[in-house]
Motif scaffolding. Structure first.
Motif, PDB file in Angstrom:
ATOM      1  N   TYR A  50       1.759   6.457  -3.222  1.00 26.46           N
ATOM      2  CA  TYR A  50       1.345   5.804  -4.464  1.00 26.46           C
ATOM      3  C   TYR A  50       1.259   4.289  -4.255  1.00 26.46           C
ATOM      4  O   TYR A  50       0.269   3.654  -4.615  1.00 26.46           O
ATOM      5  N   ASN A  53      -1.654   3.439  -1.961  1.00 28.63           N
ATOM      6  CA  ASN A  53      -2.944   3.654  -2.618  1.00 28.63           C
ATOM      7  C   ASN A  53      -3.207   2.668  -3.748  1.00 28.63           C
ATOM      8  O   ASN A  53      -4.347   2.282  -3.972  1.00 28.63           O
ATOM      9  N   GLU A  54      -2.167   2.304  -4.476  1.00 28.69           N
ATOM     10  CA  GLU A  54      -2.342   1.447  -5.649  1.00 28.69           C
ATOM     11  C   GLU A  54      -2.264  -0.046  -5.339  1.00 28.69           C
ATOM     12  O   GLU A  54      -2.835  -0.843  -6.069  1.00 28.69           O
ATOM     13  N   SER A 155       1.128   9.776 -13.129  1.00 31.35           N
ATOM     14  CA  SER A 155       0.550   8.775 -12.231  1.00 31.35           C
ATOM     15  C   SER A 155       0.301   9.347 -10.837  1.00 31.35           C
ATOM     16  O   SER A 155      -0.631   8.941 -10.149  1.00 31.35           O
ATOM     17  N   LYS A 159      -3.441   9.899  -8.984  1.00 31.08           N
ATOM     18  CA  LYS A 159      -3.705   9.499  -7.594  1.00 31.08           C
ATOM     19  C   LYS A 159      -4.381  10.637  -6.835  1.00 31.08           C
ATOM     20  O   LYS A 159      -5.341  10.429  -6.103  1.00 31.08           O
TER      21      LYS A 159
END
Length: 166
Positions: A50, A53-54, A155, A159
Motif C-alpha cells: 500500500y 503503491n500510494e 483501502s 489498491k
C-alpha cells in the motif's frame, strides 16, 4: 532512525523476509504456527505494498520518468502478490494448497525485493538524492499510520482493484 524512503523500505523488507524464514523453518504439522506466520505476512505485505503503491511509486514516477518501466513492473508484481494474499486470507493452514501457495508468495516477493534492492533502489537514490528521499520517507511514515493491514479493508481493496483496472 532514518526517514530515508529507501532505508524505510529495506527495513520493511528485512522484517518480511524474517517472517518468510520463520514460515520455512516451522516444520511439518505446524499448522497453527504457520497460520499465525501467514497472518503476519499478510499484515506486513498489505501495509508495505500500500505504502509503495500510494506514495513511493507515484512520487518516483513523477520525479524520474525514465524509471516508468520499472515502476509498472513493480505494480504488476504487487498485483500478483495481492491476488495470492487475498486467497491465503481465505484459506485455512490445514488446506491442501496452503503451504504451496505460501511458498509461491514467498518466491514472488523475494524476487521483487531482490530486484528493488539490487536494481531499482540504486537508480532511485542516484536520481533523487537525500533530501527528496527523506521527504518521500516522511510521506511514507504518515501513510503507514492509516495503511491497511488486511486485504479486506476498503483501502486495500481499492489498491487491488486499481491494479486490475489501471
Amino acid at each position: 532512525m532514518s526517514n530515508d524512503a529507501i532505508v524505510l523500505l529495506k527495513e520493511d523488507h528485512k522484517e518480511i523476509k524474517k517472517v518468510f524464514r520463520d514460515f520455512e523453518n516451522a516444520g511439518e504439522n505446524a499448522e497453527t504456527r504457520k497460520g499465525k506466520l501467514v497472518d503476519k505476512m499478510i499484515e506486513l505485505l498489505t501495509q508495505h505494498t500500500y505504502i509503495e503503491n500510494e506514495v513511493m511509486y507515484p512520487r518516483v514516477r513523477e520525479l524520474l520518468p525514465d524509471l516508468e518501466d520499472d515502476i509498472l513492473e513493480s505494480y504488476e508484481e504487487h498485483h500478483v502478490a495481492d491476488v495470492i494474499i487475498m486467497e491465503l486470507a481465505n484459506m485455512s493452514p490445514t488446506d491442501e494448497r496452503f503451504d504451496a501457495k505460501t511458498t509461491v508468495l514467498i518466491e514472488n516477493v523475494e524476487h521483487h525485493i531482490d530486484e528493488e534492492e539490487e536494481e531499482w533502489f540504486p537508480k532511485v537514490r542516484e536520481g533523487l538524492g537525500r533530501n527528496q528521499l527523506q521527504e518521500i520517507g516522511e510521506e511514507m511514515l504518515e501513510a503507514k499510520k492509516t495503511a491497511p493491514t488486511r486485504p479486506s479493508q476498503p483501502s486495500a481493496l481499492k489498491k487491488t482493484i486499481d491494479a486490475v483496472i489501471d
